[in-house]
Write a protein that holds these residues in place. Structure first.
Motif, mmCIF file in Angstrom:
data_model
loop_
_atom_site.group_PDB
_atom_site.id
_atom_site.type_symbol
_atom_site.label_atom_id
_atom_site.label_comp_id
_atom_site.label_asym_id
_atom_site.label_seq_id
_atom_site.Cartn_x
_atom_site.Cartn_y
_atom_site.Cartn_z
ATOM 1 N N ALA A 260 -1.917 0.248 -6.323
ATOM 2 C CA ALA A 260 -2.283 0.561 -4.934
ATOM 3 C C ALA A 260 -3.441 1.550 -4.920
ATOM 4 O O ALA A 260 -3.597 2.325 -5.863
ATOM 5 C CB ALA A 260 -1.078 1.122 -4.191
ATOM 6 N N PRO A 261 -4.248 1.535 -3.898
ATOM 7 C CA PRO A 261 -4.213 0.752 -2.660
ATOM 8 C C PRO A 261 -4.860 -0.625 -2.815
ATOM 9 O O PRO A 261 -5.587 -0.864 -3.764
ATOM 10 C CB PRO A 261 -5.030 1.614 -1.689
ATOM 11 N N ASN B 157 0.805 -1.217 0.000
ATOM 12 C CA ASN B 157 0.000 0.000 0.000
ATOM 13 C C ASN B 157 0.843 1.274 0.000
ATOM 14 O O ASN B 157 0.393 2.316 -0.479
ATOM 15 C CB ASN B 157 -0.983 0.006 1.165
#
Length: 80
Positions: free
Chosen positions: A44-45, A33
């Motif tokens: 990401a996330p 993350n």
């Protein structure tokens, strides 16, 4: 005795599932993350959708390989 974990992460921003192997799943999710992994940084996330504990690295590697296969990815998609 060390324990190993196989995990699957689902990107919240794109249609992407990542499968990996670690001995510390909480730390590893945080690393993904925060963008520390070049492979997953653009996705990401993440949220974890799968976690399995295994006794040996050999067992964990075999399970990781299965989950990265076509049938394994279909199984992970069925969990969503």
């Amino acid at each position: 005795m060390k324990t190993f974990f196989v995990y699957a992460l689902k990107s919240l921003s794109r249609n992407y599932i990542y499968v990996g192997l670690t001995n510390n799943p909480e730390r590893r999710l945080e690393e993904h993350n925060k963008g520390y992994n070049r492979t997953t940084k653009p996705y990401a996330p993440f949220v974890r959708i799968y976690l399995e504990e295994l006794k040996t690295r050999t067992e964990a590697r075999a399970r990781e390989k299965y989950l990265k296969s076509g049938i394994g990815k279909e199984y992970l998609k069925s969990l969503l």
